[in-house]
Design a protein around this motif. Structure first.
Motif, short mmCIF file in Angstrom:
data_model
loop_
_atom_site.label_atom_id
_atom_site.label_comp_id
_atom_site.label_asym_id
_atom_site.label_seq_id
_atom_site.Cartn_x
_atom_site.Cartn_y
_atom_site.Cartn_z
N LEU A 110 97.45 53.67 9.89
CA LEU A 110 97.10 52.34 9.75
C LEU A 110 95.60 52.09 10.52
O LEU A 110 95.77 52.57 11.82
CB LEU A 110 98.16 51.32 10.29
CG LEU A 110 99.35 51.29 9.46
CD1 LEU A 110 100.39 50.51 10.25
CD2 LEU A 110 99.16 50.98 8.04
N GLY A 111 94.84 51.60 9.90
CA GLY A 111 93.57 51.43 10.56
C GLY A 111 92.50 52.55 10.91
O GLY A 111 91.66 52.62 11.47
N GLY A 112 93.01 53.73 10.25
CA GLY A 112 92.57 55.23 10.51
C GLY A 112 91.52 55.30 9.33
O GLY A 112 91.38 54.22 8.69
N GLY A 113 91.11 56.46 9.04
CA GLY A 113 90.52 56.76 8.05
C GLY A 113 91.22 57.38 6.97
O GLY A 113 92.62 57.83 7.12
N SER A 114 90.71 57.52 5.87
CA SER A 114 91.46 57.82 4.67
C SER A 114 91.67 59.53 4.75
O SER A 114 90.64 60.16 5.05
CB SER A 114 90.61 57.86 3.35
OG SER A 114 90.65 56.34 3.02
N ALA A 115 92.86 60.00 4.57
CA ALA A 115 93.03 61.66 4.87
C ALA A 115 92.87 62.31 3.52
O ALA A 115 92.48 63.40 3.36
CB ALA A 115 94.31 61.69 5.43
N LEU A 116 93.25 61.45 2.44
CA LEU A 116 93.38 61.89 1.25
C LEU A 116 92.95 61.03 0.13
O LEU A 116 93.24 59.89 0.20
CB LEU A 116 94.73 62.62 0.98
CG LEU A 116 94.80 63.02 -0.24
CD1 LEU A 116 94.43 64.53 -0.55
CD2 LEU A 116 96.61 63.34 -0.52
N ARG A 117 91.97 61.46 -0.59
CA ARG A 117 91.68 60.64 -1.91
C ARG A 117 91.83 61.42 -3.14
O ARG A 117 91.33 62.70 -3.29
CB ARG A 117 90.08 60.36 -1.88
CG ARG A 117 89.95 59.19 -0.64
CD ARG A 117 88.64 58.73 -0.83
NE ARG A 117 88.59 57.77 0.25
CZ ARG A 117 87.50 57.03 0.59
NH1 ARG A 117 86.30 56.80 -0.27
NH2 ARG A 117 87.46 56.10 1.52
N PHE A 131 89.34 65.50 1.22
CA PHE A 131 89.98 65.74 2.39
C PHE A 131 88.97 64.75 3.31
O PHE A 131 87.89 65.21 3.69
CB PHE A 131 90.46 66.96 2.84
CG PHE A 131 91.35 67.43 1.89
CD1 PHE A 131 92.76 67.33 1.86
CD2 PHE A 131 90.71 68.31 0.81
CE1 PHE A 131 93.59 67.70 1.00
CE2 PHE A 131 91.66 69.04 -0.13
CZ PHE A 131 93.04 68.55 0.07
N TYR A 132 89.53 64.04 4.25
CA TYR A 132 88.49 63.27 5.05
C TYR A 132 89.18 63.35 6.78
O TYR A 132 90.32 63.32 6.77
CB TYR A 132 88.49 61.80 4.83
CG TYR A 132 87.55 61.32 3.64
CD1 TYR A 132 86.17 61.11 3.77
CD2 TYR A 132 88.13 61.81 2.17
CE1 TYR A 132 85.22 60.84 2.77
CE2 TYR A 132 87.20 61.35 1.13
CZ TYR A 132 85.89 61.07 1.60
OH TYR A 132 85.09 60.61 0.48
N ALA A 133 88.09 63.16 7.52
CA ALA A 133 88.29 62.96 8.76
C ALA A 133 88.93 61.49 9.06
O ALA A 133 88.64 60.67 8.41
CB ALA A 133 87.26 63.30 9.94
N ASP A 134 89.18 61.43 10.38
CA ASP A 134 89.90 59.87 10.55
C ASP A 134 89.03 58.82 10.49
O ASP A 134 89.36 57.59 10.54
CB ASP A 134 90.57 59.93 11.95
CG ASP A 134 92.08 60.33 11.76
OD1 ASP A 134 92.72 60.44 10.45
OD2 ASP A 134 92.81 60.63 12.55
N ASN A 135 87.54 59.23 10.45
CA ASN A 135 86.55 58.27 10.53
C ASN A 135 86.28 57.73 9.21
O ASN A 135 85.28 56.58 9.13
CB ASN A 135 85.18 58.59 11.45
CG ASN A 135 84.85 59.66 10.55
OD1 ASN A 135 85.00 60.19 9.41
ND2 ASN A 135 83.66 60.45 11.23
N ASN A 136 86.90 58.17 8.08
CA ASN A 136 86.66 57.69 6.76
C ASN A 136 85.33 57.81 6.33
O ASN A 136 85.03 57.42 5.32
CB ASN A 136 87.18 56.21 6.58
CG ASN A 136 87.41 55.93 5.51
OD1 ASN A 136 87.80 56.64 4.39
ND2 ASN A 136 87.30 54.55 4.90
N SER A 137 84.45 58.50 6.96
CA SER A 137 83.12 58.67 6.35
C SER A 137 82.64 60.21 6.25
O SER A 137 81.80 60.61 5.77
CB SER A 137 82.04 57.86 7.27
OG SER A 137 82.04 58.36 8.59
#
Length: 186
Positions: A110-117, A131-137
């Motif tokens: 919750l409130g973190g970045g996307s881990a998987l799209r 696969f993303y880091a917690d910063n979502n960018s």
């Protein structure tokens, strides 16, 4: 307390229906169309299913809507937080309200970045898993399939390694210089 909804055999649809009417023809983005609320008597609510406008309506021709699902976590008794939505394009969003191009986005926390799209692309008849880091960018890497190539990509300066035995034995590695190493890590 209970509510019974019965079908009408003389109705051309023939099934039970529950209608929630906003009472207005003016619907824009985020306009609440109706809420199914779950709660205990005299207590704060625990969960909601909400129907919302997902853009501006044009009477009789365009009615963009979304369904949003809200719950409280174990430490909250206040207003539920949106946890999942199905938007006007049929895209499923879990633990995020990000409106990117992915068909399914699963947030890492919750409130973190996307881990998987999970992304379905129409431009090259392909799809990919990002696969993303917690910063979502920061995209760390992706697996892509399309009509011309299959790719496994690392977008960071780390080697790509292949393991067996539950990840305990490295069998092959492509290092950051592009060298293929079999049964060696350097």
């Amino acid at each position: 307390t209970s509510m019974t909804i019965s079908g009408n055999s003389t109705n051309s649809a023939g099934q039970a229906q529950l209608h929630m009417d906003l009472g207005s023809t003016s619907v824009s983005n985020n306009t609440s169309l109706g809420i199914i609320r779950f709660r205990a008597t005299g207590d704060n609510r625990g969960a909601d299913i909400r129907g919302l406008g997902d853009g501006t309506w044009s009477a009789g021709s365009a009615h963009p809507t979304r369904l949003a699902f809200y719950t409280n976590d174990a430490s909250s008794a206040g207003t539920p937080t949106e946890r999942m939505r199905i938007d006007k394009d049929g895209q499923l969003r879990i633990l995020t309200t990000d409106t990117g191009t992915a068909s399914v986005i699963i947030d890492s926390q919750l409130g973190g970045g996307s881990a998987l799209r999970l992304i379905g692309k129409s431009s090259n008849d392909g799809s990919e898993i990002d696969f993303y880091a917690d910063n979502n960018s920061t995209r760390l890497g992706y697996l892509e399939f399309n009509n011309t190539v299959t790719k496994l990509v690392s977008e960071t300066a780390v080697p790509l390694s292949f393991y067996t035995n539950g990840g305990s034995n490295e069998r092959m590695r492509i290092d950051t210089a592009g060298r293929l190493l079999i049964e060696h890590s350097s």
